[in-house]
Design a protein around this motif. Structure first.
Motif, PDB file in Angstrom:
ATOM      1  N   MET A   1       0.826  -1.206   0.000  1.00 37.52           N
ATOM      2  CA  MET A   1       0.000   0.000   0.000  1.00 37.52           C
ATOM      3  C   MET A   1       0.861   1.256   0.000  1.00 37.52           C
ATOM      4  O   MET A   1       0.560   2.248  -0.650  1.00 37.52           O
ATOM      5  N   ILE A   2       1.959   1.244   0.770  1.00 35.32           N
ATOM      6  CA  ILE A   2       2.855   2.396   0.876  1.00 35.32           C
ATOM      7  C   ILE A   2       4.247   1.962   0.453  1.00 35.32           C
ATOM      8  O   ILE A   2       4.756   0.938   0.923  1.00 35.32           O
ATOM      9  N   HIS A   3       4.845   2.741  -0.412  1.00 36.74           N
ATOM     10  CA  HIS A   3       6.196   2.419  -0.885  1.00 36.74           C
ATOM     11  C   HIS A   3       7.072   3.668  -0.804  1.00 36.74           C
ATOM     12  O   HIS A   3       6.717   4.706  -1.377  1.00 36.74           O
ATOM     13  N   MET A   4       8.179   3.570  -0.113  1.00 40.30           N
ATOM     14  CA  MET A   4       9.211   4.606  -0.109  1.00 40.30           C
ATOM     15  C   MET A   4      10.434   4.020  -0.799  1.00 40.30           C
ATOM     16  O   MET A   4      10.879   2.924  -0.447  1.00 40.30           O
ATOM     17  N   GLU A   5      10.951   4.745  -1.777  1.00 41.93           N
ATOM     18  CA  GLU A   5      12.096   4.230  -2.532  1.00 41.93           C
ATOM     19  C   GLU A   5      13.221   5.260  -2.559  1.00 41.93           C
ATOM     20  O   GLU A   5      13.030   6.389  -3.026  1.00 41.93           O
ATOM     21  N   HIS A   6      14.372   4.882  -2.013  1.00 35.26           N
ATOM     22  CA  HIS A   6      15.610   5.671  -2.083  1.00 35.26           C
ATOM     23  C   HIS A   6      15.417   7.109  -1.588  1.00 35.26           C
ATOM     24  O   HIS A   6      15.866   8.074  -2.218  1.00 35.26           O
ATOM     25  N   ILE A   7      14.752   7.229  -0.431  1.00 30.80           N
ATOM     26  CA  ILE A   7      14.497   8.552   0.146  1.00 30.80           C
ATOM     27  C   ILE A   7      15.746   9.053   0.869  1.00 30.80           C
ATOM     28  O   ILE A   7      16.252   8.406   1.786  1.00 30.80           O
ATOM     29  N   SER A   8      16.208  10.228   0.469  1.00 31.32           N
ATOM     30  CA  SER A   8      17.308  10.905   1.158  1.00 31.32           C
ATOM     31  C   SER A   8      16.899  12.347   1.436  1.00 31.32           C
ATOM     32  O   SER A   8      16.174  12.957   0.644  1.00 31.32           O
ATOM     33  N   LYS A   9      17.373  12.874   2.568  1.00 30.36           N
ATOM     34  CA  LYS A   9      17.035  14.246   2.931  1.00 30.36           C
ATOM     35  C   LYS A   9      18.140  14.833   3.796  1.00 30.36           C
ATOM     36  O   LYS A   9      18.582  14.204   4.762  1.00 30.36           O
TER      37      LYS A   9
END
Length: 249
Positions: A1-9
């Motif tokens: 349902m929820i996908h986070m891919e290669h999150i950088s901050k």
């Protein structure tokens, strides 16, 4: 349902999230725990684009936003999928309890005022605050204000609810009433992602726990995996420094 891919901050030279990828299934109750400054809240805020990641993409259902190609319409669609409950309530001080809850229906859902008020009253009744509908936030306890915040988040029928340290600003006497409301929502099958230091509650209500440190998910598993049989040294160190929650290994 929820996908986070290669999150950088990063904030300046401080890299808060480091190439985070994670998927969450419908109906899961996921708690993110870890030391202060680990990036937990920043990760939560990227899910509804309150924080724009430097790289990566977020998807909730059929709504997807990529940091490299972000469009306002994509962000609006993503935000329509979730509701967030903040640490410090974020209620409108000049509006009554009923108006605070109904406002999201008027603005987000474009519902007529009569229908918005009716639904808002129903939600307030379900969390024991119907008698406070005409009061202003300044006349409520911290626990009551946070319950209004939860009612407001529920009003728009989100697919997922995001809780950012929902009890951290509360006096101890008000914590249990807020946690009880969250527990009832969880038992009803709502998909939830929660950042919390309430480890006993996390262990009781979560279907999944992610231990986060230095901008990355260090360990991911069931409450039993994380609290009783942590595999990573960093997870063990965290619990050893928080002896109240130390597992039995």
């Amino acid at each position: 349902m929820i996908h986070m891919e290669h999150i950088s901050k990063s904030f300046g030279e401080n890299q808060v999230l480091r190439d985070v990828s994670c998927s969450i299934n419908k109906g899961e109750i996921v708690s993110i725990i870890g030391p202060s400054g680990a990036g937990k809240t920043t990760l939560l805020r990227t899910l509804n684009w309150l924080e724009k990641p430097d790289t990566g993409s977020v998807a909730i259902g059929d709504a997807r936003v990529n940091a490299a190609t972000v469009k306002k319409s994509d962000v609006h669609k993503l935000r329509s999928k979730s509701s967030m409950v903040f640490q410090h309530y974020n209620l409108f001080k000049n509006k009554t309890v009923l108006q605070n809850v109904a406002e999201s229906l008027l603005v987000v859902k474009n519902q007529p005022k009569s229908l918005s008020d009716e639904k808002a009253m129903g939600i307030l009744s379900s969390i024991g605050l119907a008698d406070k509908a005409g009061e202003y936030p300044s006349r409520l306890s911290g626990g009551q204000q946070q319950r209004v915040g939860i009612a407001r988040a529920l009003a728009v029928d989100p697919e997922v609810m995001l809780f950012d340290e929902p009890t951290s600003a509360l006096d101890p006497e008000w914590v249990s009433e807020v946690l009880e409301v969250i527990k009832r929502i969880a038992l009803a099958g709502m998909t939830m992602i929660m950042v919390s230091h309430e480890m006993h509650f996390v262990r009781e209500v979560s279907s999944r726990v992610i231990f986060f440190d230095a901008g990355i998910p260090v360990e991911d598993g069931t409450p039993g995996d994380i609290f009783i049989h942590p595999r990573q040294d960093r997870t063990r160190q965290f619990f050893m420094k928080n002896s109240e929650y130390q597992p039995v290994w």
